[in-house]
Design an enzyme around this catalytic site. Structure first.
Site, short mmCIF file in Angstrom:
data_model
loop_
_atom_site.label_atom_id
_atom_site.label_comp_id
_atom_site.label_asym_id
_atom_site.label_seq_id
_atom_site.Cartn_x
_atom_site.Cartn_y
_atom_site.Cartn_z
N CYS A 77 -23.07 -41.12 22.96
CA CYS A 77 -21.98 -40.62 22.14
C CYS A 77 -21.85 -41.48 20.88
O CYS A 77 -21.63 -42.69 20.99
CB CYS A 77 -20.67 -40.64 22.91
SG CYS A 77 -19.20 -40.36 21.90
N VAL A 79 -14.56 -38.90 25.01
CA VAL A 79 -14.84 -40.34 24.93
C VAL A 79 -15.00 -40.68 23.44
O VAL A 79 -15.36 -39.80 22.65
CB VAL A 79 -16.11 -40.72 25.72
CG1 VAL A 79 -15.88 -40.63 27.20
CG2 VAL A 79 -17.31 -39.86 25.31
N LYS A 104 -17.46 -35.19 34.55
CA LYS A 104 -16.41 -36.18 34.36
C LYS A 104 -15.67 -36.46 35.67
O LYS A 104 -15.24 -35.53 36.35
CB LYS A 104 -15.42 -35.68 33.31
CG LYS A 104 -16.05 -35.47 31.94
CD LYS A 104 -15.15 -34.69 31.00
CE LYS A 104 -15.89 -34.37 29.72
NZ LYS A 104 -15.14 -33.42 28.87
N GLU A 118 -9.64 -41.55 20.81
CA GLU A 118 -10.10 -41.31 19.44
C GLU A 118 -10.66 -42.60 18.85
O GLU A 118 -9.99 -43.62 18.77
CB GLU A 118 -9.01 -40.74 18.53
CG GLU A 118 -8.45 -39.41 19.00
CD GLU A 118 -9.51 -38.32 19.07
OE1 GLU A 118 -10.48 -38.35 18.28
OE2 GLU A 118 -9.38 -37.43 19.93
N SER A 119 -11.91 -42.52 18.41
CA SER A 119 -12.63 -43.72 17.96
C SER A 119 -11.94 -44.44 16.81
O SER A 119 -11.85 -45.68 16.81
CB SER A 119 -14.06 -43.35 17.56
OG SER A 119 -14.08 -42.40 16.52
#
Length: 240
Positions: free
Chosen positions: A15, A55, A42, A68-69
């Site tokens: 990811c 993710v 998951k 949220e990155s």
């Protein structure tokens, strides 16, 4: 470590948004544990803490969950020094917009890489080239996106160049060959120690395996490149 401040990152190995967070955590020398999950399978405990099922997720202590990155990256930056985000409210807002811009480019690159439809593949190639031109212009007379100092924005672009490097090492094609400044910039940020430790060691293998098993346009166009056969000259799907 006080359990209230223990950091556990939940991620997926290929990811790009997980890679963003890992890169920042490595750059900031944050102590953390990591749990990798498969997004197609998951676990129940993950669904309970991440209603959208996305993710990366950062678990702080035993109860607090961030998702949220960009949010996780900014949190990590806030609790460590020196900060990579600016203090000025306007510049901070502009950087957040650049986070989203990098997200959109990375989404389209991954969609391009794993596309199974020829028409969509070509459209996304054209979309990417158009935006590479825009970033090239932003780098005029600058070392990094915001100037001569590394910022959180630069680390948010790392997965873009990691994936492009993976393609370059697999195929005799360089999507950045016409973008000199962008190419130099990509080489510079992927040479950072945090860029190397911010991805799993088998990243390239997993990406190539996914390209093959999903029978993508990339694979169908040049299967010999992915099967270690003798390699033909040229690269048909990048020709104009």
């Amino acid at each position: 470590m006080d359990k209230r401040f223990k950091h556990t990152l939940v991620a997926h190995k290929i990811c790009p948004f997980s890679m963003k967070v890992l890169t920042v955590m490595r750059h900031k020398n944050v102590k953390f544990e990591i749990k990798f999950i498969e997004t197609h399978n998951k676990p129940e405990w993950f669904i309970r803490i991440s209603p959208l099922g996305n993710v990366p997720v950062l678990i702080i202590g035993e109860e607090v969950v961030l998702s949220e990155s960009a949010i996780i990256m900014e949190y990590i930056d806030e609790i460590t020094h020196p900060k990579l985000m600016p203090d000025d409210p306007l510049q901070k807002a502009l950087d957040r917009a650049k986070f989203e811009y990098s997200n959109e480019i990375i989404r389209n690159l991954y969609s391009f890489i794993f596309s199974t439809e020829q028409e969509k593949f070509v459209r996304q190639k054209e979309w990417l080239i158009k935006h590479f031109k825009w970033i090239e212009e932003q780098l005029r007379d600058k070392k990094f996106i915001n100037g001569n100092e590394l910022s959180l924005v630069d680390l948010s672009f790392v997965p873009l160049f990691v994936a492009l490097n993976m393609l370059k090492s697999t195929l005799p094609c360089d999507m950045l060959k016409d973008f000199k400044r962008l190419k130099i910039y990509g080489e510079m940020i992927t040479s950072l120690p945090c860029s190397k430790t911010g991805r799993v060691p088998d990243y390239e293998f997993l990406m190539i395996d996914g390209i093959k098993t999903q029978n993508t346009v990339l694979y169908r166009s040049n299967p010999c490149y992915f099967n270690n056969d003798s390699k033909p000259q040229g690269c048909c799907f990048f020709r104009n």
